[in-house]
Design a protein around this motif. Structure first.
Motif, short mmCIF file in Angstrom:
data_model
loop_
_atom_site.label_atom_id
_atom_site.label_comp_id
_atom_site.label_asym_id
_atom_site.label_seq_id
_atom_site.Cartn_x
_atom_site.Cartn_y
_atom_site.Cartn_z
N TYR A 179 -1.20 -32.04 23.70
CA TYR A 179 0.35 -31.84 24.15
C TYR A 179 0.90 -33.15 24.79
O TYR A 179 1.92 -33.70 24.27
CB TYR A 179 0.54 -30.70 25.40
CG TYR A 179 0.97 -29.40 24.72
CD1 TYR A 179 2.25 -29.05 24.52
CD2 TYR A 179 -0.24 -28.44 24.43
CE1 TYR A 179 2.39 -27.72 24.15
CE2 TYR A 179 0.36 -27.12 24.15
CZ TYR A 179 1.70 -26.94 23.71
OH TYR A 179 1.81 -25.57 23.67
N GLY A 193 3.19 -31.47 28.32
CA GLY A 193 3.22 -30.02 28.11
C GLY A 193 4.43 -29.46 28.31
O GLY A 193 5.11 -28.84 27.35
N PRO A 194 5.06 -29.46 29.61
CA PRO A 194 6.28 -28.74 29.67
C PRO A 194 7.27 -29.30 28.94
O PRO A 194 8.31 -28.48 28.73
CB PRO A 194 6.43 -29.21 31.41
CG PRO A 194 5.29 -29.62 31.82
CD PRO A 194 4.45 -30.28 30.75
N SER A 197 7.08 -27.93 25.49
CA SER A 197 7.23 -26.37 25.52
C SER A 197 8.53 -26.04 25.59
O SER A 197 9.17 -25.22 24.96
CB SER A 197 6.43 -26.04 26.58
OG SER A 197 6.91 -24.84 27.12
N GLU A 262 3.50 -26.77 18.56
CA GLU A 262 3.18 -25.69 19.56
C GLU A 262 2.54 -24.45 18.88
O GLU A 262 1.65 -23.73 19.07
CB GLU A 262 4.12 -25.29 20.46
CG GLU A 262 3.79 -24.31 21.50
CD GLU A 262 4.87 -24.22 22.84
OE1 GLU A 262 4.69 -25.13 23.68
OE2 GLU A 262 5.80 -23.45 22.81
N VAL A 291 -2.46 -25.84 30.98
CA VAL A 291 -1.54 -25.06 29.86
C VAL A 291 -1.30 -23.69 30.04
O VAL A 291 -0.55 -23.28 29.19
CB VAL A 291 -2.34 -25.38 28.31
CG1 VAL A 291 -1.54 -25.12 27.12
CG2 VAL A 291 -2.79 -27.27 28.34
N ASN A 294 2.01 -22.28 30.00
CA ASN A 294 2.77 -22.31 28.73
C ASN A 294 3.73 -20.99 28.53
O ASN A 294 2.75 -20.03 28.34
CB ASN A 294 2.15 -22.96 27.51
CG ASN A 294 2.93 -23.11 26.38
OD1 ASN A 294 3.20 -22.06 25.73
ND2 ASN A 294 3.39 -24.37 25.93
N LYS A 295 4.78 -20.49 28.32
CA LYS A 295 5.26 -19.46 28.34
C LYS A 295 5.10 -18.94 26.91
O LYS A 295 4.92 -17.58 26.67
CB LYS A 295 6.86 -19.53 28.44
CG LYS A 295 7.19 -19.74 29.87
CD LYS A 295 8.95 -19.48 30.15
CE LYS A 295 9.39 -20.20 31.05
NZ LYS A 295 10.71 -20.69 30.76
N TYR A 296 4.89 -19.77 25.91
CA TYR A 296 4.97 -19.21 24.30
C TYR A 296 3.27 -18.63 24.24
O TYR A 296 3.34 -17.48 23.95
CB TYR A 296 5.18 -20.06 23.53
CG TYR A 296 4.79 -19.95 21.97
CD1 TYR A 296 5.73 -18.91 21.53
CD2 TYR A 296 3.96 -20.43 21.08
CE1 TYR A 296 5.47 -18.43 20.18
CE2 TYR A 296 3.87 -20.05 20.09
CZ TYR A 296 4.71 -18.96 19.39
OH TYR A 296 4.48 -18.66 18.22
#
Ligand code: KG4
Ligand code: ZN
Length: 352
Positions: A179, A193-194, A197, A262, A291, A294-296
């Motif tokens: 990421y 990462g954020p 995302s 992603e 990680v 991560n919402k997904y």
């Protein structure tokens, strides 16, 4: 048992005070202080953590955080927990040295803690207010952990506290590292990462309106391998070559790449963890590491949990990244492993 906890394995200086009480089978705790001083913006220009600078910052931050702890909670502790590995050795040593000096001055014992075990236990903590007495979730009998951070990607079979089997791991880059590297290719700040995302989320939202942005399809390395291992380096390189051959022209292009990356990374994580859960007959999944914010990933895991009959324990958002509360929890579970100060050493490559 009132624990002062210290975490300096990477680029966050973290300190917490957690008071535990054992009432029969139930472990209760009160989080009295939880401080994290992030160095992310300092490391931004290097696109990753620069160890010498991280060490210097820890040395500067530790006494400042300790002062804040003392103002809030005093100096009356029963033990100090400190991360001894895995992590960046110069950084680990700063926390260990600080813990040793303090332990000597306050005449309290030290409990050395494995950073990944901290992440593993982070999801046992329910919602809390500072100072509120809460009950820690019990570690379920048949559980597996998916640990996803900047340094690690591991599937861990939990036999009991302190008895773990790493049944899957990355053979090259960790997922968080991928990421961060892809974010750098897209000109996004560290940690990436954020940011990736967020772009991916925007891209997915856009797909609901008629003019779809066209996404590339990146490889899913090792998705069909007959083990639980991962590889993220090939995925990262595929993104690099794609950008070389299709230079980014606008924000839509960035969104499309972030989303396609992603999709690929999460699909592999989901495939491997589902197989591991089914083959091991696990009933619970403990998620941990940066990680796991991560919402997904979270929504895809929640989708498969229903079909595959397992429950997910996810850490609170503020405990997904590095923090000292999780180190206190892991230390409390290992309170019989109190060590003499002179025997405590940093081990950057420590395994669970
Ligand atoms: O656990 P952690 O704070 O530090 C290590 O132990 O490595 O994990 C940091 C990693 C970084 O690579 C960061 O980009 C990633 O967690 N991360 C995320 C998200 N938030 C942090 N990756 C994907 N999506 C996020 N929302
Ligand atoms: Zn971590």
């Amino acid at each position: 048992m009132k624990i002062l906890s210290i975490e300096t394995s990477c680029d966050d200086t973290a300190m917490a005070v957690v008071e535990f009480e054992q009432i029969h089978q139930e472990t209760t705790c009160k989080i009295l202080a939880n401080f994290v001083s992030s160095q992310a913006s300092l490391h931004n220009e290097y696109g990753g953590v620069f160890p010498a600078m991280a060490k210097r910052e820890h040395i500067k931050n530790l006494p400042i955080l300790y002062q804040q702890v003392v103002e809030k909670c005093g100096e009356n502790f029963d033990a100090i927990t400190v991360t001894v590995g895995p992590g960046l050795e110069p950084c680990l040593w700063t926390g260990i040295t600080f813990a040793k000096e303090l332990a000597e001055r306050l005449n309290v014992p030290i409990i050395p803690v494995n950073h990944m075990e901290g992440h593993l236990f982070s999801s046992l903590l329910p919602e809390y207010e500072i100072g509120e007495k809460i009950i820690l979730k019990e570690l379920p009998a048949n559980s597996i952990s998916l640990l996803v951070s900047g340094g690690h990607t591991e599937i861990v079979k939990i036999n009991k506290i302190g008895d773990y089997e790493i049944i899957g791991h990355t053979v090259d880059d960790a997922v968080g590292e991928a990421y961060d590297k892809v974010a750098r290719m897209l000109g996004l700040p560290y940690p990436g990462g954020p940011h990736i995302s967020k772009l991916a989320e925007l891209a997915r939202g856009r797909n609901n309106i008629p003019r779809e942005i066209s996404k590339p399809k990146f490889p899913r390395p090792m998705i069909h391998s007959k083990d639980y291992n991962f590889s993220f380096s090939g995925l990262k390189t595929a993104v690099l070559y794609y950008i070389r051959d299709n230079p980014i022209k606008n924000e839509d292009d960035k969104m499309a790449i972030a989303c396609a990356f992603e999709d690929a990374a999460v699909e592999v994580l989901i495939k491997k963890i589902t197989t591991a859960i089914n083959e091991c007959g696990a009933t619970h999944l403990l998620l941990g590491g940066g990680v796991s914010a991560n919402k997904y990933l979270s929504s895809e895991l929640n989708k498969i949990s229903k079909e595959n009959n397992f429950e997910i324990y996810e850490p609170l958002k503020e405990l997904t990244g590095d923090n000292a509360v999780m180190i206190a929890i892991a230390g409390y579970f290992h309170q019989d492993e109190i060590m003499k100060s002179e025997n405590i050493k940093a081990n950057g490559n420590l395994k669970l």
